[in-house]
Design an enzyme around this catalytic site. Structure first.
Site, short mmCIF file in Angstrom:
data_model
loop_
_atom_site.label_atom_id
_atom_site.label_comp_id
_atom_site.label_asym_id
_atom_site.label_seq_id
_atom_site.Cartn_x
_atom_site.Cartn_y
_atom_site.Cartn_z
N GLN A 1 41.25 36.48 -7.26
CA GLN A 1 41.86 35.67 -8.35
C GLN A 1 41.22 34.14 -8.39
OE1 GLN A 1 46.38 35.97 -8.80
NE2 GLN A 1 46.34 36.08 -6.49
N LEU A 2 41.17 33.55 -7.52
CA LEU A 2 40.87 32.18 -7.45
C LEU A 2 39.16 32.06 -7.89
CD1 LEU A 2 41.27 29.08 -7.27
CD2 LEU A 2 40.85 29.26 -4.76
N ILE B 1 31.44 37.29 4.55
CA ILE B 1 31.29 36.23 5.08
C ILE B 1 31.73 36.33 6.60
CG2 ILE B 1 32.10 34.67 3.32
CD1 ILE B 1 34.83 34.76 4.56
N ALA C 1 39.07 36.02 1.73
CA ALA C 1 39.84 36.07 2.50
C ALA C 1 40.69 37.60 2.66
CB ALA C 1 41.24 34.74 2.44
N TYR C 2 41.25 37.73 3.87
CA TYR C 2 41.99 38.76 3.82
C TYR C 2 43.47 38.53 3.55
CZ TYR C 2 43.50 43.54 5.76
OH TYR C 2 43.68 44.72 5.93
N THR D 1 46.80 28.33 3.44
CA THR D 1 47.91 28.58 2.97
C THR D 1 49.36 27.88 3.62
OG1 THR D 1 49.53 30.77 3.15
CG2 THR D 1 47.86 30.54 5.05
N ASP D 2 50.63 28.19 2.94
CA ASP D 2 51.80 27.68 3.49
C ASP D 2 52.37 28.36 4.51
OD1 ASP D 2 51.87 29.75 1.73
OD2 ASP D 2 54.05 29.30 0.88
N TYR E 1 48.77 36.85 9.43
CA TYR E 1 47.99 36.20 8.33
C TYR E 1 47.94 34.76 8.61
CZ TYR E 1 47.16 34.42 3.59
OH TYR E 1 46.70 33.63 2.32
N TRP F 1 51.94 30.89 -3.01
CA TRP F 1 52.25 31.68 -4.20
C TRP F 1 51.30 31.80 -5.22
CZ3 TRP F 1 58.23 31.51 -4.46
CH2 TRP F 1 58.90 31.54 -3.46
#
Ligand SMILES: NC(=O)c1ccc[n+]([C@@H]2O[C@H](COP(=O)([O-])OP(=O)(O)OC[C@H]3O[C@@H](n4cnc5c(N)ncnc54)[C@H](OP(=O)(O)O)[C@@H]3O)[C@@H](O)[C@H]2O)c1
Length: 287
Positions: free
Chosen positions: A12-13, A37, A60-61, A101-102, A132, A157
């Site tokens: 997405q990013l 990576i 990332a996973y 991440t949060d 995670y 999110w």
């Protein structure tokens, strides 16, 4: 023209950043097929050969529940991968942007001086509750140990081009008269468009360190669903449920609101509210 390497470019990013940065930088775009990576040799060779000025790690996973069973794979992508990138970046003097991440926080929240719960600051103690979150935190630590020129951005999110909560809820509405959505997890939905704006500003600076980068404001998944359906005039009924009624393999933080403290103090970028960013996303996506 400065060179920017984007890893995990099909996510997405990664997709958002390709669009955002393509006219301003010479992009080196790699998906997992071009650059895994977790492969130390591959990472070192490519980075030494291409010599990017900036590396943006979007790989990332990210399957939070699967991480519980696939701990090794998650650790490799979320911890060893960033370590490889940090070591290689250090060797050629490149800056590294890494997304965290949060979920590095436990979600119990911190209290302000009046005893009210307040959003997490970058300096607050971490305490991840899921595989995670733990592997992402290990990734942060490896970067800090191996490199000075890093920007670690904790976001939350996230939605953009690809599989995400917003799209899932829209799809569910097509075949369901009602949907049940968790109402006791609070966070800040963030569009990849907004996060990419922040990254674009940040990479031109030398203000290294850990940042929180989320849209302003907060809500529950239930609130978010109501907002999506309201904006799209969807009539599917949204029923609030508790996390206990909706058990998942990975524990989620109950309250993972992040304050963009460092970003706002330095005046580097002001995120839109989550409602404004969502509206813009839905207009653009034409869903
Ligand atoms: N999504 C969220 O809600 C959220 C929330 C907070 C933080 N974040 C963080 O934000 C970042 C971007 O997330 P996103 O939503 O854009 O993720 P995404 O859509 O899941 O994309 C991740 C990409 O990384 C690739 N990848 C995984 N392991 C790799 C490896 N070893 N080598 C190279 N590529 C690899 C994946 O490829 P494959 O498809 O081939 O596996 C995928 O294309 C991640 O660091 C994530 O942890 C995301």
């Amino acid at each position: 023209m400065k060179k920017v390497l984007i890893t995990g470019s099909n996510g997405q990013l990664g997709l958002e950043l390709q669009n955002k940065l393509k006219d301003k930088y010479e992009l080196i775009v790699t998906s997992r097929a071009d650059l895994d990576i977790t492969d130390t040799q591959q990472v070192t060779e490519l980075i030494k050969f291409k010599k990017p000025d900036v590396i943006i790690n979007c790989a990332a996973y990210t399957a939070v529940d699967l991480c519980e069973q696939q701990g090794d794979a998650a650790y490799k992508s979320n911890a060893i991968g960033p370590k490889n990138l940090a070591i290689a970046a250090n060797e050629i003097g490149a800056k590294l942007v890494h997304i965290s991440t949060d979920y590095v926080f436990d979600g119990e929240g911190n209290k302000d001086e009046l005893g009210n719960i307040r959003p997490y600051y970058e300096t607050d103690v971490t305490n991840p509750q899921s595989a995670y979150g733990r592997t992402k935190l290990e990734g942060e630590k490896f970067i800090i140990q191996n490199l000075n020129k890093y920007f670690i951005i904790r976001t939350a999110w996230l939605y953009g081009e690809g599989k995400n909560f917003v799209r899932t809820m829209i799809n569910l509405s097509k075949n369901n008269a009602k949907v049940k959505v968790v109402n006791d997890q609070i966070g800040s939905p963030t569009s990849t468009a907004e996060l990419a704006n922040m990254i674009e500003n940040l990479i031109e600076t030398e203000e290294y360190g850990i940042y929180h980068g989320t849209c302003e404001g907060y809500c529950s998944w239930y609130d978010l669903t109501c907002e999506i359906y309201g904006l799209l005039n969807i009539n599917t009924k949204v029923i609030p449920v508790t996390t206990d009624e909706f058990p998942r393999p990975a524990r989620r933080p109950k309250y993972s609101v992040l304050e963009n403290k460092k970003l706002n103090e330095l005046g580097l970028y002001k995120f839109k509210t989550w409602q404004e960013a969502l509206k813009k996303y839905l207009e653009k996506e034409n869903v």
